[in-house]
Design an enzyme around this catalytic site. Structure first.
Site, PDB file in Angstrom:
ATOM      1  N   CYS A   8       0.863  -1.188   0.000  1.00 48.76           N
ATOM      2  CA  CYS A   8       0.000   0.000   0.000  1.00 48.76           C
ATOM      3  C   CYS A   8       0.897   1.235   0.000  1.00 48.76           C
ATOM      4  O   CYS A   8       2.073   1.137  -0.375  1.00 48.76           O
ATOM      5  CB  CYS A   8      -0.992  -0.026   1.166  1.00 48.76           C
ATOM      6  SG  CYS A   8      -0.245   0.013   2.804  1.00 48.76           S
ATOM      7  N   ASN A  11       2.235   1.468   4.375  1.00 46.80           N
ATOM      8  CA  ASN A  11       2.543   0.184   5.061  1.00 46.80           C
ATOM      9  C   ASN A  11       2.222   0.253   6.559  1.00 46.80           C
ATOM     10  O   ASN A  11       2.890  -0.369   7.373  1.00 46.80           O
ATOM     11  CB  ASN A  11       4.008  -0.250   4.828  1.00 46.80           C
ATOM     12  CG  ASN A  11       4.321  -1.685   5.242  1.00 46.80           C
ATOM     13  OD1 ASN A  11       5.448  -1.981   5.615  1.00 46.80           O
ATOM     14  ND2 ASN A  11       3.365  -2.580   5.181  1.00 46.80           N
ATOM     15  N   CYS A  13      -1.563   0.860   7.352  1.00 52.81           N
ATOM     16  CA  CYS A  13      -3.016   0.599   7.460  1.00 52.81           C
ATOM     17  C   CYS A  13      -3.434  -0.657   6.703  1.00 52.81           C
ATOM     18  O   CYS A  13      -3.776  -1.672   7.314  1.00 52.81           O
ATOM     19  CB  CYS A  13      -3.816   1.797   6.950  1.00 52.81           C
ATOM     20  SG  CYS A  13      -3.576   3.300   7.912  1.00 52.81           S
ATOM     21  N   ARG A  14      -3.424  -0.600   5.364  1.00 55.46           N
ATOM     22  CA  ARG A  14      -3.999  -1.694   4.579  1.00 55.46           C
ATOM     23  C   ARG A  14      -3.073  -2.896   4.431  1.00 55.46           C
ATOM     24  O   ARG A  14      -3.496  -4.039   4.674  1.00 55.46           O
ATOM     25  CB  ARG A  14      -4.398  -1.178   3.178  1.00 55.46           C
ATOM     26  CG  ARG A  14      -5.543  -0.192   3.219  1.00 55.46           C
ATOM     27  CD  ARG A  14      -5.686   0.571   1.904  1.00 55.46           C
ATOM     28  NE  ARG A  14      -4.563   1.470   1.699  1.00 55.46           N
ATOM     29  CZ  ARG A  14      -4.361   2.214   0.623  1.00 55.46           C
ATOM     30  NH1 ARG A  14      -5.224   2.154  -0.380  1.00 55.46           N
ATOM     31  NH2 ARG A  14      -3.316   3.020   0.536  1.00 55.46           N
ATOM     32  N   SER A  15      -1.814  -2.677   3.998  1.00 61.49           N
ATOM     33  CA  SER A  15      -0.992  -3.865   3.694  1.00 61.49           C
ATOM     34  C   SER A  15      -0.590  -4.681   4.923  1.00 61.49           C
ATOM     35  O   SER A  15      -0.501  -5.912   4.807  1.00 61.49           O
ATOM     36  CB  SER A  15       0.223  -3.496   2.830  1.00 61.49           C
ATOM     37  OG  SER A  15       1.063  -2.573   3.454  1.00 61.49           O
ATOM     38  N   ASP A 121      -8.222   3.949   0.882  1.00 62.07           N
ATOM     39  CA  ASP A 121      -7.265   4.301   1.933  1.00 62.07           C
ATOM     40  C   ASP A 121      -8.046   4.780   3.166  1.00 62.07           C
ATOM     41  O   ASP A 121      -8.751   5.789   3.092  1.00 62.07           O
ATOM     42  CB  ASP A 121      -6.367   5.415   1.387  1.00 62.07           C
ATOM     43  CG  ASP A 121      -5.282   5.807   2.369  1.00 62.07           C
ATOM     44  OD1 ASP A 121      -5.356   5.391   3.540  1.00 62.07           O
ATOM     45  OD2 ASP A 121      -4.368   6.537   1.950  1.00 62.07           O
TER      46      ASP A 121
HETATM   47  P1  4NP Z   1      -1.834   2.832   4.031  1.00 54.75           P
HETATM   48  O1  4NP Z   1      -2.497   4.178   4.587  1.00 54.75           O
HETATM   49  O2  4NP Z   1      -1.268   3.165   2.671  1.00 54.75           O
HETATM   50  O3  4NP Z   1      -3.003   1.895   3.934  1.00 54.75           O
HETATM   51  O4  4NP Z   1      -0.797   2.401   5.042  1.00 54.75           O
HETATM   52  C1  4NP Z   1      -1.792   5.383   4.702  1.00 54.75           C
HETATM   53  C2  4NP Z   1      -0.983   5.585   5.791  1.00 54.75           C
HETATM   54  C3  4NP Z   1      -0.312   6.785   5.929  1.00 54.75           C
HETATM   55  C4  4NP Z   1      -0.476   7.778   4.985  1.00 54.75           C
HETATM   56  C5  4NP Z   1      -1.282   7.554   3.891  1.00 54.75           C
HETATM   57  C6  4NP Z   1      -1.933   6.352   3.741  1.00 54.75           C
HETATM   58  N1  4NP Z   1       0.183   9.021   5.139  1.00 54.75           N
HETATM   59  O5  4NP Z   1      -0.054   9.913   4.323  1.00 54.75           O
HETATM   60  O6  4NP Z   1       0.969   9.179   6.086  1.00 54.75           O
END
Ligand code: 4NP
Length: 150
Positions: A8, A11, A13-15, A121
């Site tokens: 993602c 790294n 939240c989703r992955s 997201d």
């Molecule tokens: P992820 O979510 O891609 O599912 O881990 C996010 C986590 C952090 C951020 C964006 C998306 N960020 O902008 O910090």
């Protein structure tokens, strides 16, 4: 032996959720990992909302640590599942050849073939977003685990 990487943006939240869910459906003989296309959260634990939704369904992902996707991941993994189109573009931009490119798949195409749907997201939303993401990933990982075992 199939090595699978979940990708993602951050790294956190989703992955990591996808990693924890797929690991729970396969034996530890399979190498399953996750990474982010960005390096903002390298070395960080998963978001507390991902840890909480995983815990709700009996999984502990609190020990995972964020890391950035790197070109050498194409050598280590057979399948690279991305969560959304932006991740897809970022990972494909690092591919060196057609063999690398063929490894990169939208995770929701396992459930909805050829649709290229995004796992949304959930970072800027509420707890509901994490529950929704968990359910999407659980459904996709069920299919991935069954395919991997056959
Ligand atoms: P992820 O979510 O891609 O599912 O881990 C996010 C986590 C952090 C951020 C964006 C998306 N960020 O902008 O910090």
């Amino acid at each position: 032996m199939t090595n699978i990487l979940m990708v993602c943006l951050g790294n956190i939240c989703r992955s990591p959720l996808a990693e924890g869910i797929l690991k729970s459906k396969l034996s530890s003989d399979f190498h399953i990992d996750s990474a982010g296309t960005a390096n903002y959260h390298a070395g960080s634990s998963p978001d507390k909302r991902s840890i909480a939704v995983a815990r709700k369904y009996g999984l502990d992902i609190s020990h995972l640590k964020g890391r950035q996707f790197k070109t050498s991941d194409f050598d280590l993994f057979d399948l690279i599942y991305v969560m959304d189109e932006s991740n897809f573009r970022n990972v494909i931009s690092l591919a060196r050849n057609d063999e690398d490119r063929a490894k990169v798949k939208f995770i929701l195409n396992e459930v909805y073939p050829n649709q290229n749907y995004d796992v949304p997201d959930p970072y800027y939303g509420g707890e509901d977003g994490f529950e929704n993401v968990y359910k999407m990933l659980d459904e996709a990982c069920d299919i991935i685990a069954k395919k991997t075992l056959t």
